[in-house]
Design a protein around this motif. Sequence first.
Motif, PDB file in Angstrom:
ATOM      1  N   SER A 236     -18.915  44.231 -11.971  1.00 34.89           N
ATOM      2  CA  SER A 236     -19.004  42.993 -11.195  1.00 34.89           C
ATOM      3  C   SER A 236     -18.514  41.803 -12.009  1.00 34.89           C
ATOM      4  O   SER A 236     -18.690  41.749 -13.230  1.00 34.89           O
ATOM      5  CB  SER A 236     -20.459  42.756 -10.757  1.00 34.89           C
ATOM      6  OG  SER A 236     -20.887  43.791  -9.901  1.00 34.89           O
ATOM      7  N   HIS A 274     -18.412  38.896 -16.899  1.00 30.59           N
ATOM      8  CA  HIS A 274     -18.356  40.272 -16.397  1.00 30.59           C
ATOM      9  C   HIS A 274     -19.112  41.193 -17.347  1.00 30.59           C
ATOM     10  O   HIS A 274     -19.442  40.830 -18.473  1.00 30.59           O
ATOM     11  CB  HIS A 274     -16.911  40.746 -16.217  1.00 30.59           C
ATOM     12  CG  HIS A 274     -16.209  41.085 -17.504  1.00 30.59           C
ATOM     13  ND1 HIS A 274     -15.617  40.132 -18.289  1.00 30.59           N
ATOM     14  CD2 HIS A 274     -16.000  42.267 -18.130  1.00 30.59           C
ATOM     15  CE1 HIS A 274     -15.067  40.706 -19.344  1.00 30.59           C
ATOM     16  NE2 HIS A 274     -15.291  42.002 -19.281  1.00 30.59           N
ATOM     17  N   ASN A 306     -15.308  45.193  -1.658  1.00 27.73           N
ATOM     18  CA  ASN A 306     -15.053  44.798  -3.037  1.00 27.73           C
ATOM     19  C   ASN A 306     -14.561  43.363  -3.165  1.00 27.73           C
ATOM     20  O   ASN A 306     -14.261  42.898  -4.259  1.00 27.73           O
ATOM     21  CB  ASN A 306     -14.006  45.730  -3.664  1.00 27.73           C
ATOM     22  CG  ASN A 306     -14.497  47.149  -3.738  1.00 27.73           C
ATOM     23  OD1 ASN A 306     -15.682  47.383  -3.922  1.00 27.73           O
ATOM     24  ND2 ASN A 306     -13.600  48.102  -3.559  1.00 27.73           N
ATOM     25  N   LEU A 309     -19.418  39.653  -3.793  1.00 30.48           N
ATOM     26  CA  LEU A 309     -20.663  40.233  -4.282  1.00 30.48           C
ATOM     27  C   LEU A 309     -21.807  39.890  -3.349  1.00 30.48           C
ATOM     28  O   LEU A 309     -21.812  38.838  -2.696  1.00 30.48           O
ATOM     29  CB  LEU A 309     -20.978  39.700  -5.681  1.00 30.48           C
ATOM     30  CG  LEU A 309     -19.994  40.042  -6.790  1.00 30.48           C
ATOM     31  CD1 LEU A 309     -20.511  39.486  -8.106  1.00 30.48           C
ATOM     32  CD2 LEU A 309     -19.771  41.530  -6.896  1.00 30.48           C
ATOM     33  N   GLN A 313     -26.725  40.943  -6.522  1.00 29.27           N
ATOM     34  CA  GLN A 313     -25.897  41.005  -7.723  1.00 29.27           C
ATOM     35  C   GLN A 313     -25.664  39.613  -8.295  1.00 29.27           C
ATOM     36  O   GLN A 313     -25.688  39.414  -9.513  1.00 29.27           O
ATOM     37  CB  GLN A 313     -24.556  41.659  -7.404  1.00 29.27           C
ATOM     38  CG  GLN A 313     -23.651  41.828  -8.616  1.00 29.27           C
ATOM     39  CD  GLN A 313     -24.225  42.766  -9.657  1.00 29.27           C
ATOM     40  OE1 GLN A 313     -24.483  43.928  -9.367  1.00 29.27           O
ATOM     41  NE2 GLN A 313     -24.442  42.277 -10.874  1.00 29.27           N
ATOM     42  N   ARG A 338     -16.023  42.733  -7.071  1.00 30.11           N
ATOM     43  CA  ARG A 338     -16.165  43.952  -7.862  1.00 30.11           C
ATOM     44  C   ARG A 338     -14.793  44.356  -8.374  1.00 30.11           C
ATOM     45  O   ARG A 338     -13.825  44.402  -7.630  1.00 30.11           O
ATOM     46  CB  ARG A 338     -16.747  45.085  -7.019  1.00 30.11           C
ATOM     47  CG  ARG A 338     -18.180  44.860  -6.574  1.00 30.11           C
ATOM     48  CD  ARG A 338     -18.665  46.030  -5.748  1.00 30.11           C
ATOM     49  NE  ARG A 338     -18.941  47.197  -6.581  1.00 30.11           N
ATOM     50  CZ  ARG A 338     -18.988  48.438  -6.105  1.00 30.11           C
ATOM     51  NH1 ARG A 338     -18.733  48.676  -4.840  1.00 30.11           N
ATOM     52  NH2 ARG A 338     -19.281  49.443  -6.906  1.00 30.11           N
TER      53      ARG A 338
END
Length: 428
Positions: A236, A274, A306, A309, A313, A338
């Motif tokens: 992520s 990340h 993707n 998020l 998260q 992602r």
Amino acid sequence: MQTHFHTVVIGGGCLGSAAAVAIQRRLRRGERHDQSALLLEKSVIGSGLTARHSGIVRSANADPAAAALAGHAATMWRNLDAQWGVPLAVEPAGAVWIAKANAQGENPKWQALQTEMETAGVRFGKVSAARARELCPSIVKLNDGEVYYHEPDAMQIDPVAVRTALYDALKVNGVEVREKTAVTGFRRSETGNVQAVMTSGGLVTCDYVVNACGPWSPTVFSSLGLQIPVSTEAVSVVNWITSRRELPAGMPIIADYVNLAYFRLWRDGEIHMHQPRKRNMRETARVFAENPLTVIGADFVNDPTNQALGYTQIKLFEDIARRRFNNVDQTVYGSGYRSYFDITPDLKFILGPDHRIPNVIHCLGAGQSFKYAPVFGEIMADFVFGDGAYADLAKSFSIDRFDQSYMQAFWDQVAGNDNALTADASGL
């Protein structure tokens, strides 16, 4: 339209583009100046994992061979005009690495890493908390129970600028590029080598094939009977908008292995964040089991799920960022998505010819392709032409290491055999 090429490179990310440029430049310098390389990309150049990279280029690595290659790559990135014939701006930010300290204020594994890096010629060394404080802006928290290392030569590159450089280098060096062209199969000669690549745009013949497909490799090369051990691990990414007044231009990369996150300055006054890769063999085997080697179509990049998020998260990353930065309560969530690492069973590269089909040469980055791209391109040219200065550095990364006994031991991890590697920060 030209139908025969000296080398066909499959995959137009940073590795495939680098390989095509390096091979084309060798062809132009040698006796085969009338021959050329072809780059095939099923989408557009740099649209896959390359476009989702953080743009961090560092050399410190627990594998001495990888560290040596990273050192060469960093030099090439700084001198891309000489390497590819196109300019590229890089930011020499340096990196502050943060790890947990023991009761004596040390981290023996990281100290061993420092010794290895000194041998490899990589500047990476422990610094005091006071020195770390000088290197970091005031918004970065430094806490008790931590140890700090500094890699002054680490740098940042804007992935958008790299994608532009890829297009420019391919054009300047005369590489034929066919975007939006999928590989549909291969034809082999009586000796077993690949003699032609079948594509959605027609058949092309060639002397060599370079596989730079990353996690798409198992699908593309399945028709040749090649099982290429690569899968994907999701990661992520979050960009936090904060005050430009709090972000000095000289902020170093923060490699936070206490909270398991990387931070760097990003576009428009943002902090880019990340996760690092997981480092446990059993976890890696589980990822392979859940994402089989024949990922149908490998469409994970374009999967709508993707593109953003979820709330959970984002909050998790907010909590992690709050542990390292003291201004998170006043920051704004800017964007998130992602991304993916392409991973191999041992999390190391696959470089060099395939023993089963010698004129197929693999160039897979195992989640680290971006920073190694220029030197990996030269390695591919070394293997194609049978000479050069870099191929010897890639010997330990041959696909041959993943023989039947290795893969059996690897898959045993899913069954619960206690053979996990230690997940430690020195392995990043």
